[in-house]
Design a protein around this motif. Sequence first.
Motif, PDB file in Angstrom:
ATOM      1  N   LEU A 140       0.816  -1.213   0.000  1.00  0.00           N
ATOM      2  CA  LEU A 140       0.000   0.000   0.000  1.00  0.00           C
ATOM      3  C   LEU A 140       0.857   1.273   0.000  1.00  0.00           C
ATOM      4  O   LEU A 140       0.503   2.264  -0.648  1.00  0.00           O
ATOM      5  N   CYS A 141       1.973   1.246   0.701  1.00  0.00           N
ATOM      6  CA  CYS A 141       2.832   2.429   0.761  1.00  0.00           C
ATOM      7  C   CYS A 141       3.405   2.778  -0.608  1.00  0.00           C
ATOM      8  O   CYS A 141       3.630   3.954  -0.919  1.00  0.00           O
ATOM      9  N   GLN A 142       3.671   1.760  -1.436  1.00  0.00           N
ATOM     10  CA  GLN A 142       4.161   2.026  -2.787  1.00  0.00           C
ATOM     11  C   GLN A 142       3.063   2.577  -3.687  1.00  0.00           C
ATOM     12  O   GLN A 142       3.316   3.387  -4.577  1.00  0.00           O
ATOM     13  N   LEU A 143       1.847   2.123  -3.464  1.00  0.00           N
ATOM     14  CA  LEU A 143       0.739   2.483  -4.345  1.00  0.00           C
ATOM     15  C   LEU A 143       0.014   3.752  -3.928  1.00  0.00           C
ATOM     16  O   LEU A 143      -0.669   4.378  -4.742  1.00  0.00           O
ATOM     17  N   ASP A 144       0.142   4.145  -2.667  1.00  0.00           N
ATOM     18  CA  ASP A 144      -0.656   5.253  -2.145  1.00  0.00           C
ATOM     19  C   ASP A 144       0.186   6.083  -1.172  1.00  0.00           C
ATOM     20  O   ASP A 144       0.401   5.682  -0.025  1.00  0.00           O
ATOM     21  N   SER A 145       0.669   7.236  -1.640  1.00  0.00           N
ATOM     22  CA  SER A 145       1.524   8.070  -0.792  1.00  0.00           C
ATOM     23  C   SER A 145       0.761   8.605   0.426  1.00  0.00           C
ATOM     24  O   SER A 145       1.352   8.841   1.478  1.00  0.00           O
ATOM     25  N   LEU A 146      -0.546   8.787   0.301  1.00  0.00           N
ATOM     26  CA  LEU A 146      -1.350   9.240   1.435  1.00  0.00           C
ATOM     27  C   LEU A 146      -1.417   8.169   2.514  1.00  0.00           C
ATOM     28  O   LEU A 146      -1.429   8.476   3.706  1.00  0.00           O
ATOM     29  N   ASP A 150      -0.485   8.523   6.402  1.00  0.00           N
ATOM     30  CA  ASP A 150      -1.444   8.158   7.454  1.00  0.00           C
ATOM     31  C   ASP A 150      -0.868   7.086   8.380  1.00  0.00           C
ATOM     32  O   ASP A 150      -1.027   7.162   9.602  1.00  0.00           O
ATOM     33  N   LEU A 151      -0.208   6.086   7.789  1.00  0.00           N
ATOM     34  CA  LEU A 151       0.369   5.002   8.588  1.00  0.00           C
ATOM     35  C   LEU A 151       1.482   5.527   9.491  1.00  0.00           C
ATOM     36  O   LEU A 151       1.545   5.182  10.679  1.00  0.00           O
ATOM     37  N   GLU A 194      -9.629   1.790   6.694  1.00  0.00           N
ATOM     38  CA  GLU A 194     -10.418   1.903   5.462  1.00  0.00           C
ATOM     39  C   GLU A 194      -9.591   1.548   4.237  1.00  0.00           C
ATOM     40  O   GLU A 194     -10.075   0.871   3.321  1.00  0.00           O
ATOM     41  N   LYS A 195      -8.329   1.962   4.207  1.00  0.00           N
ATOM     42  CA  LYS A 195      -7.492   1.675   3.039  1.00  0.00           C
ATOM     43  C   LYS A 195      -7.036   0.220   3.017  1.00  0.00           C
ATOM     44  O   LYS A 195      -6.874  -0.368   1.940  1.00  0.00           O
ATOM     45  N   LYS A 201      -9.996  -5.975  -0.759  1.00  0.00           N
ATOM     46  CA  LYS A 201     -11.069  -6.162  -1.742  1.00  0.00           C
ATOM     47  C   LYS A 201     -10.505  -6.209  -3.160  1.00  0.00           C
ATOM     48  O   LYS A 201     -10.867  -7.073  -3.963  1.00  0.00           O
ATOM     49  N   GLN A 202      -9.591  -5.295  -3.472  1.00  0.00           N
ATOM     50  CA  GLN A 202      -8.981  -5.255  -4.802  1.00  0.00           C
ATOM     51  C   GLN A 202      -8.104  -6.465  -5.053  1.00  0.00           C
ATOM     52  O   GLN A 202      -8.092  -7.027  -6.155  1.00  0.00           O
TER      53      GLN A 202
END
Length: 363
Positions: A140-146, A150-151, A194-195, A201-202
């Motif tokens: 997730l950190c690679q795909l989503d900078s937000l 948050d993490l 939530e992420k 799910k994906q």
Amino acid sequence: MIIKSLELENFRNYGTLSISFDSGTNILYGDNAQGKTNILEAIYLSATTKSHKGSKDKDLVNFAAQEAHIRTYVVKDGLENRVDMHLRKSKSKGIAINGQKIKKAAELLGLLNVVFFSPEDLSIIKNGPSQRRRFVDMELCQLDSLYLSDLNNYIKIVNQRNKLLKDLYMHPELKDTLTVWDSQLVLYGNKVIEKRASFVKQLNEIVYEIHTKLSGGKEELKMIYEPDVLPETFEKEIESCRERDIKFRQTTIGPHRDDFSFVVGNIDIRKFGSQGQQRTAALSLKLSEIELMKKLSKDTPLLLLDDVLSELDSSRQNYLLNSIGEIQTIVTCTGLEEFVNNRFEINRVFKVSSGKIEMGGNI
């Protein structure tokens, strides 16, 4: 997206190193403990700013030096970019892209996407929840900078709150300040939850098909997110757990205690699956990671295989190798037998020995 070349200076067991990669399959072979994995670790650092082993910066610097440098040349959308990483034993790392210093790791993410697959990943199903959380977080950190932001904020708040809980033993008058940390904990914790739920799910949309093929149509795999607390009840539960947290001097609920289960049919293979089932599921997860990264980043990731072929039987080896397709891949192994026996195409070979690399030529 491909990695063109890598230069190291005082990184792990390397004094200096310059290596150029083919856009296809690259093999690093040699005996154990010669430095093969260190090259993959340097690449992973250049992509994520973190060691896949969780090592601290000071441990990455050669014992005879005080600092190390990693220069990675990446070609993305037809343009070459240089990532410079300056590691120091006594200070935080410095990172620059094309000579321009960056302040946040998020500015680097997405320039070079990597999928790292090691023998330890084959145990992700049966090992503790921390490893499963790490798998999800690193992807997730690679795909989503937000998500990375948050993490990181959530982890900092948990650490600060835990420090306060310990301090309350000597300073009970500070108890009212817990409310401030609680509200921040819920704010960022809910974003993480939530992420993670969206990611699972994906991933399930992809892993189902891959695992069905990998198991010869005999099994259907589903990953299930088991959040420690739900967003709609987090605020209420953190308040109700306050006295317990004070007693144990730590934050006892939140996404830092999440877990993930893996179900085949109605069986939780994390608890009741055979080793073969668990390994097949782990392989399915890694292959799904590649496909999800392709889908969300609109680019092909770099695949790093760290001595993983020796841990797979021939059918899983063949499935993995045949699934690579057009992805640039860097593989470490002790010998070339697996590739030669399977008549798998090798584009470039390097022999690694005592922190030195000898070009093996094109095959």
